[in-house]
Design an enzyme around this catalytic site. Sequence first.
Site, PDB file in Angstrom:
ATOM      1  N   LYS A  21     -39.105 -21.819 -44.316  1.00  0.00           N
ATOM      2  CA  LYS A  21     -38.348 -19.844 -44.247  1.00  0.00           C
ATOM      3  C   LYS A  21     -36.613 -19.679 -44.788  1.00  0.00           C
ATOM      4  O   LYS A  21     -36.781 -19.387 -45.412  1.00  0.00           O
ATOM      5  CB  LYS A  21     -38.064 -19.506 -42.610  1.00  0.00           C
ATOM      6  N   ASN A  22     -35.810 -21.164 -43.886  1.00  0.00           N
ATOM      7  CA  ASN A  22     -34.528 -21.170 -44.187  1.00  0.00           C
ATOM      8  C   ASN A  22     -34.115 -21.751 -45.390  1.00  0.00           C
ATOM      9  O   ASN A  22     -32.990 -21.838 -46.265  1.00  0.00           O
ATOM     10  CB  ASN A  22     -34.037 -21.668 -43.182  1.00  0.00           C
ATOM     11  N   ARG A  91     -30.380 -12.153 -39.683  1.00  0.00           N
ATOM     12  CA  ARG A  91     -28.857 -13.066 -40.065  1.00  0.00           C
ATOM     13  C   ARG A  91     -29.620 -13.096 -41.852  1.00  0.00           C
ATOM     14  O   ARG A  91     -28.216 -13.319 -42.292  1.00  0.00           O
ATOM     15  CB  ARG A  91     -29.226 -14.023 -40.006  1.00  0.00           C
ATOM     16  N   CYS A 115     -31.685 -13.608 -34.640  1.00  0.00           N
ATOM     17  CA  CYS A 115     -31.809 -13.695 -33.520  1.00  0.00           C
ATOM     18  C   CYS A 115     -31.001 -13.508 -32.656  1.00  0.00           C
ATOM     19  O   CYS A 115     -29.225 -13.923 -32.595  1.00  0.00           O
ATOM     20  CB  CYS A 115     -32.772 -15.034 -33.256  1.00  0.00           C
ATOM     21  N   ARG A 120     -22.413 -14.708 -33.424  1.00  0.00           N
ATOM     22  CA  ARG A 120     -22.783 -15.398 -34.554  1.00  0.00           C
ATOM     23  C   ARG A 120     -21.782 -14.363 -35.430  1.00  0.00           C
ATOM     24  O   ARG A 120     -22.734 -13.645 -36.578  1.00  0.00           O
ATOM     25  CB  ARG A 120     -23.825 -15.815 -34.886  1.00  0.00           C
ATOM     26  N   PRO A 121     -20.760 -14.777 -35.605  1.00  0.00           N
ATOM     27  CA  PRO A 121     -19.683 -14.119 -36.621  1.00  0.00           C
ATOM     28  C   PRO A 121     -19.960 -14.165 -37.753  1.00  0.00           C
ATOM     29  O   PRO A 121     -20.088 -14.941 -38.724  1.00  0.00           O
ATOM     30  CB  PRO A 121     -17.917 -13.901 -36.234  1.00  0.00           C
ATOM     31  N   ILE A 122     -19.638 -13.662 -38.707  1.00  0.00           N
ATOM     32  CA  ILE A 122     -19.176 -13.271 -40.466  1.00  0.00           C
ATOM     33  C   ILE A 122     -17.891 -14.816 -41.177  1.00  0.00           C
ATOM     34  O   ILE A 122     -17.636 -13.904 -41.956  1.00  0.00           O
ATOM     35  CB  ILE A 122     -20.237 -12.927 -41.316  1.00  0.00           C
ATOM     36  N   ASP A 123     -16.455 -14.720 -39.800  1.00  0.00           N
ATOM     37  CA  ASP A 123     -15.401 -14.374 -40.408  1.00  0.00           C
ATOM     38  C   ASP A 123     -15.501 -16.465 -41.942  1.00  0.00           C
ATOM     39  O   ASP A 123     -14.515 -15.713 -42.413  1.00  0.00           O
ATOM     40  CB  ASP A 123     -14.619 -15.431 -39.175  1.00  0.00           C
ATOM     41  N   ASP A 303     -32.002 -25.578 -34.160  1.00  0.00           N
ATOM     42  CA  ASP A 303     -33.231 -25.063 -34.540  1.00  0.00           C
ATOM     43  C   ASP A 303     -34.897 -26.169 -33.478  1.00  0.00           C
ATOM     44  O   ASP A 303     -35.717 -25.291 -33.016  1.00  0.00           O
ATOM     45  CB  ASP A 303     -33.945 -25.037 -35.544  1.00  0.00           C
ATOM     46  N   ARG A 396     -41.178 -13.699 -36.558  1.00  0.00           N
ATOM     47  CA  ARG A 396     -40.169 -14.121 -37.636  1.00  0.00           C
ATOM     48  C   ARG A 396     -40.830 -15.111 -38.268  1.00  0.00           C
ATOM     49  O   ARG A 396     -39.954 -15.436 -39.391  1.00  0.00           O
ATOM     50  CB  ARG A 396     -39.691 -13.874 -36.984  1.00  0.00           C
TER      51      ARG A 396
HETATM   52  N1  EPU Z   1     -20.118 -19.380 -37.906  1.00  0.00           N
HETATM   53  C1  EPU Z   1     -19.012 -19.033 -37.103  1.00  0.00           C
HETATM   54  N2  EPU Z   1     -18.131 -18.146 -38.315  1.00  0.00           N
HETATM   55  C2  EPU Z   1     -19.005 -17.531 -39.540  1.00  0.00           C
HETATM   56  C3  EPU Z   1     -20.619 -18.146 -39.804  1.00  0.00           C
HETATM   57  C4  EPU Z   1     -20.535 -19.016 -39.052  1.00  0.00           C
HETATM   58  O1  EPU Z   1     -18.245 -19.139 -36.240  1.00  0.00           O
HETATM   59  O2  EPU Z   1     -18.192 -16.923 -40.260  1.00  0.00           O
HETATM   60  C5  EPU Z   1     -20.799 -20.101 -36.789  1.00  0.00           C
HETATM   61  C6  EPU Z   1     -21.927 -19.949 -36.226  1.00  0.00           C
HETATM   62  O3  EPU Z   1     -21.374 -18.757 -35.003  1.00  0.00           O
HETATM   63  C7  EPU Z   1     -22.313 -20.789 -35.348  1.00  0.00           C
HETATM   64  C8  EPU Z   1     -22.033 -22.621 -36.861  1.00  0.00           C
HETATM   65  O4  EPU Z   1     -20.718 -21.660 -37.330  1.00  0.00           O
HETATM   66  O5  EPU Z   1     -21.478 -21.424 -34.183  1.00  0.00           O
HETATM   67  C9  EPU Z   1     -23.369 -22.338 -37.198  1.00  0.00           C
HETATM   68  O6  EPU Z   1     -23.683 -21.404 -38.133  1.00  0.00           O
HETATM   69  P1  EPU Z   1     -24.577 -21.488 -39.291  1.00  0.00           P
HETATM   70  O7  EPU Z   1     -23.376 -20.264 -40.560  1.00  0.00           O
HETATM   71  O8  EPU Z   1     -25.293 -22.826 -40.024  1.00  0.00           O
HETATM   72  O9  EPU Z   1     -25.509 -20.502 -38.754  1.00  0.00           O
HETATM   73  P2  EPU Z   1     -26.563 -19.713 -39.794  1.00  0.00           P
HETATM   74  O10 EPU Z   1     -26.939 -19.564 -41.779  1.00  0.00           O
HETATM   75  O11 EPU Z   1     -26.369 -18.085 -39.449  1.00  0.00           O
HETATM   76  C10 EPU Z   1     -29.059 -20.888 -40.082  1.00  0.00           C
HETATM   77  C11 EPU Z   1     -30.329 -20.858 -39.852  1.00  0.00           C
HETATM   78  C12 EPU Z   1     -30.155 -20.918 -38.650  1.00  0.00           C
HETATM   79  C13 EPU Z   1     -30.092 -22.503 -37.762  1.00  0.00           C
HETATM   80  C14 EPU Z   1     -29.101 -22.442 -38.894  1.00  0.00           C
HETATM   81  C15 EPU Z   1     -27.606 -24.153 -38.522  1.00  0.00           C
HETATM   82  C16 EPU Z   1     -30.660 -19.354 -42.147  1.00  0.00           C
HETATM   83  C17 EPU Z   1     -31.164 -18.287 -42.373  1.00  0.00           C
HETATM   84  N3  EPU Z   1     -30.102 -19.335 -40.614  1.00  0.00           N
HETATM   85  O12 EPU Z   1     -27.640 -19.867 -39.816  1.00  0.00           O
HETATM   86  O13 EPU Z   1     -32.030 -21.224 -37.962  1.00  0.00           O
HETATM   87  O14 EPU Z   1     -29.611 -22.776 -36.700  1.00  0.00           O
HETATM   88  O15 EPU Z   1     -28.346 -22.398 -39.430  1.00  0.00           O
HETATM   89  O16 EPU Z   1     -28.687 -24.932 -38.760  1.00  0.00           O
HETATM   90  O17 EPU Z   1     -30.205 -20.322 -42.824  1.00  0.00           O
HETATM   91  C18 EPU Z   1     -33.463 -20.427 -36.815  1.00  0.00           C
HETATM   92  O18 EPU Z   1     -34.013 -20.405 -37.650  1.00  0.00           O
HETATM   93  O19 EPU Z   1     -33.911 -19.756 -35.800  1.00  0.00           O
HETATM   94  C19 EPU Z   1     -32.270 -20.160 -36.928  1.00  0.00           C
HETATM   95  C20 EPU Z   1     -31.334 -19.514 -36.526  1.00  0.00           C
END
Ligand code: EPU
Length: 416
Positions: A21-22, A91, A115, A120-123, A303, A396
Amino acid sequence: MKFILSGNNPLSGSIEVSGAKNAALKMISAAILISGKTELENVPKIIDVENMLLILKSIGGEYSWGGNKVTIDTTNVSKHDLTIDISRKLRGSVVYVGSLLAKFGKVTLPFPGGCNIGKRPIDYHIDLFQNLGISVVEENETYIFEKQGEASSEVTLLGRSVTVTENAILYLTLLKGNTTTVRNCAAEPEIDDLINFLNSAGANIKRIDEETIEVTGVDKLNETSHRVMGDRIEAGTWLVLGLLLGDNLKITGFDPKFLEAPLGIAKGMNGNIEVGSGSITVNKSELVSKDITTGVYPEFPTDLQSPFGLLLTQSTGTATLNETVFNDRFKYLHDLVDMGADIKIESKNKAVITGPRKLSGRIIESADLRAGATMVLAGLIADGTTEVDKAEVIDRGYEKIDDKLSRIGAKIQRES
Ligand code: EPU
């Protein structure tokens, strides 16, 4: 929609994991960078992928399915504003920012969804783009990204995030004449599958080491065809199932090298596992407990934290489960306690689990995608009947989970 589960019976035969998926989600966004058609094979037919394709359609893209192959044509993509209704559903929609910025220099993104697993900020995304010469304005729960200046030759991500690393790659791929070194990148294999896909279309992206990627912009990408890697997280979910109920259960369709940390933990717990090339065979095992801490790849994946949490309830001894990636991924532990597990939840990130404890069937809701799949596994080992509500959350990310499990002998029924 719900799943009704019972059984506690041995599971045997072969179960094939779908495409990751990812990885697939990001390639759908990346198709925007390609002039002409993109063919993606081994794409999982799951709700998140359908939603990602619907977003593409809403901005002018076209696609068609043939089995698990998706053919995408982005020639007529003409809009750079994502609609609120779909992008809030997943996301993964955040990775449209990199591709659309590369194509149009401007993107409007409603706050992304996903989820419910904590803040889950986007900073980090915002910081990345600001460092690459993009202005970011927040208005009515929507972000507006717009190209203003030139990208620097070096950028360091605020955190080792998967989607932030991917957004950097997507934006920089078509920045002709620029070579940018991106530091503090994540190392998840799905990122490298995206890199391989883009390079097969003519991009110039190099992974220098676990934390560094170098992107040299090219002026265009050509039509390409790519097979999405097998889903290591789905494989890890069936690994846990095999350790609980397997009778020579063979798990195929993925590369075990991407499951090294979970396989190491499972073997350290006394798991009876035979690793082949492209498959593993797993048997029900007399497990002993082992501490688990999640982290960025190659560490143990967040995960798989919940299926392994379940595994610890069935292992002899006491172990600590530490979640270091997300700050609210323990909700399912309360459900396991209701079912009879011995778990002390010490904080939002640390739990102490003692086993083995017999579980009994209950009515439960899927708290998130991975927790929902874990509850399906719990229902298959519990006494009596378990009902897992909100099954659509599991759909999903897991393709036809009920069909796959029925075929290896599991008692699972879908009801609306
Ligand atoms: N974070 C921030 N700010 C940001 C982005 C991330 O603080 O702007 C923090 C997050 O809050 C978290 C950490 O950084 O604490 C890591 O988050 P990351 O950005 O790596 O996660 P993601 O890219 O949103 C992807 C997968 C997730 C998986 C994570 C970690 C996708 C669409 N999602 O999420 O998949 O858990 O990487 O490997 O690629 C799932 O498949 O169930 C799932 C949640």
